[in-house]
Design an enzyme around this catalytic site. Structure first.
Site, mmCIF file in Angstrom:
data_model
loop_
_atom_site.group_PDB
_atom_site.id
_atom_site.type_symbol
_atom_site.label_atom_id
_atom_site.label_comp_id
_atom_site.label_asym_id
_atom_site.label_seq_id
_atom_site.Cartn_x
_atom_site.Cartn_y
_atom_site.Cartn_z
ATOM 1 N N HIS A 63 47.841 42.824 39.439
ATOM 2 C CA HIS A 63 48.769 43.784 40.250
ATOM 3 C C HIS A 63 49.323 45.028 39.611
ATOM 4 O O HIS A 63 49.879 45.898 40.260
ATOM 5 C CB HIS A 63 49.972 42.878 40.443
ATOM 6 C CG HIS A 63 49.674 41.488 41.457
ATOM 7 N ND1 HIS A 63 49.005 41.792 42.667
ATOM 8 C CD2 HIS A 63 49.970 40.182 41.161
ATOM 9 C CE1 HIS A 63 48.935 40.544 43.015
ATOM 10 N NE2 HIS A 63 49.544 39.866 42.249
ATOM 11 N N ASP A 71 41.528 35.297 42.805
ATOM 12 C CA ASP A 71 42.972 34.933 42.802
ATOM 13 C C ASP A 71 43.583 35.089 44.346
ATOM 14 O O ASP A 71 43.281 35.818 44.980
ATOM 15 C CB ASP A 71 43.664 35.933 41.895
ATOM 16 C CG ASP A 71 45.419 35.663 41.801
ATOM 17 O OD1 ASP A 71 45.745 35.291 40.653
ATOM 18 O OD2 ASP A 71 46.030 35.845 42.676
ATOM 19 N N HIS A 102 46.063 36.107 45.568
ATOM 20 C CA HIS A 102 46.712 37.284 45.784
ATOM 21 C C HIS A 102 45.802 38.573 45.495
ATOM 22 O O HIS A 102 44.866 38.704 44.915
ATOM 23 C CB HIS A 102 48.084 37.473 45.006
ATOM 24 C CG HIS A 102 48.833 36.511 44.941
ATOM 25 N ND1 HIS A 102 48.953 35.346 43.762
ATOM 26 C CD2 HIS A 102 49.829 35.851 45.810
ATOM 27 C CE1 HIS A 102 49.873 34.472 44.102
ATOM 28 N NE2 HIS A 102 50.487 34.882 45.265
ATOM 29 N N ASP A 118 45.470 30.238 41.956
ATOM 30 C CA ASP A 118 46.557 29.914 42.717
ATOM 31 C C ASP A 118 46.050 29.786 44.255
ATOM 32 O O ASP A 118 46.874 29.558 45.048
ATOM 33 C CB ASP A 118 47.520 30.907 42.483
ATOM 34 C CG ASP A 118 47.134 32.327 42.478
ATOM 35 O OD1 ASP A 118 45.851 32.622 42.582
ATOM 36 O OD2 ASP A 118 47.803 33.269 42.305
HETATM 37 ZN ZN ZN Z 1 48.021 35.313 42.121
#
Ligand code: ZN
Length: 285
Positions: free
Chosen positions: A114, A150, A152, A230
């Site tokens: 991120h 991931d 996200h 995740d």
């Molecule tokens: Zn994540």
């Protein structure tokens, strides 16, 4: 296989934060108490500012030493700059080992995907995988692909690698979800594969398979994997639907591409993280 880790990476934490030291300590313990794969443990080397500054602004690097939280879920910690640098150093080592034909996984924190060119966010301080990709391109690799599974979207990796010659980014993630990006592909080289919250497991797996197929068509010399766990069905931070065996399958699929690759730990916040990492590594082996 080789695993890069350093127990020092457990040296920072905030009470109640999901990105906690036990993610690493419990995974190390699990991997040390199994005999299905043989592991050589190594620690990360050092990293230079020059390597980091390929991906980040000097202001961002300096900001890591200013004692103020970066955002509500990315706290400032004493020495976070050193923790973040060690995680990036492990990514660079992983790159070089993969290019030498080694099977390699970096088990470090903080995660990185991120962190944008100029901003730490989302538990991430420096973008480990983006620094590694730019290091690879600066030192002889012609075509490198990032595969980010991931749950996200890897907004930071996309920000840094957008339209970068030689690099291609493939991200499979839940949308809508944090950080709100990744609905569509952008630029010439960033391909996004959004999956709806709580989409059936078959849909999630088919999307991963489609992204891997597209990655294969790009014919990279090296693959950098943002390995987040995740998207697991019982992860508390998202609504993914994958099971442990699906991470095993992902490891296998990557190995079957017969292209050198390395993996870096990104997210994964369930108590079963150690089992998920082991499942993945058994697939990779
Ligand atoms: Zn994540």
């Amino acid at each position: 296989m080789k695993i890069i880790t350093d127990e020092k990476c457990t040296g920072y934490s905030r009470f109640g934060h999901p990105e906690r030291p036990a993610r690493i300590t419990a995974t190390i313990e699990r991997l040390k108490n199994q005999n299905e794969i043989s592991i050589e443990w190594i620690t990360p080397a050092k990293i230079s500012d020059e390597q980091i500054l390929r991906a980040h602004t000097p202001e961002m690097l300096a900001r890591l030493k200013i004692p103020q939280d970066f955002d509500s879920d990315t706290p400032f910690f004493e020495n976070i700059s050193e923790f973040a640098r060690a995680s990036v150093a492990a990514a660079i080592d992983a790159t070089n080992l993969a290019r030498n034909g080694e099977n390699i996984f970096s088990l470090m924190r903080p995660p990185g995907h991120h962190a944008t060119r100029e901003k730490s966010m989302g538990f991430c301080y420096l973008n480990n995988i983006a620094v590694a990709v730019l290091e690879a391109l600066a030192t002889g690799t012609k075509k490198i692909a990032v595969f980010d599974f991931d749950v996200h979207h890897g907004n930071g990796t996309e920000d840094i690698l957008l339209n970068r010659e030689g690099a291609t980014f493939f991200s499979v993630h839940q949308f809508p979800a944090y950080p709100g990006t990744g609905e569509k592909s952008v630029g010439k080289n960033c391909f996004n594969y959004p999956v709806a919250p709580s989409a059936p497991r078959e849909t999630y797996l088919a999307t991963l398979a489609r992204a891997l197929g597209d990655l294969k068509n790009f014919q990279p010399d090296l693959i950098a994997v943002s390995a987040g766990f995740d998207a697991y069905a019982r992860d508390p931070l998202a609504q993914g639907t994958l099971l442990a065996e699906d991470f095993h399958w992902l490891g296998q699929e990557l190995r079957l591409l017969k292209i050198p690759f390395f993996s870096l730990l990104e997210g994964g916040y369930s108590r079963e993280l150690p089992e998920l990492v082991l499942a993945y590594l058994k697939g990779v082996e």
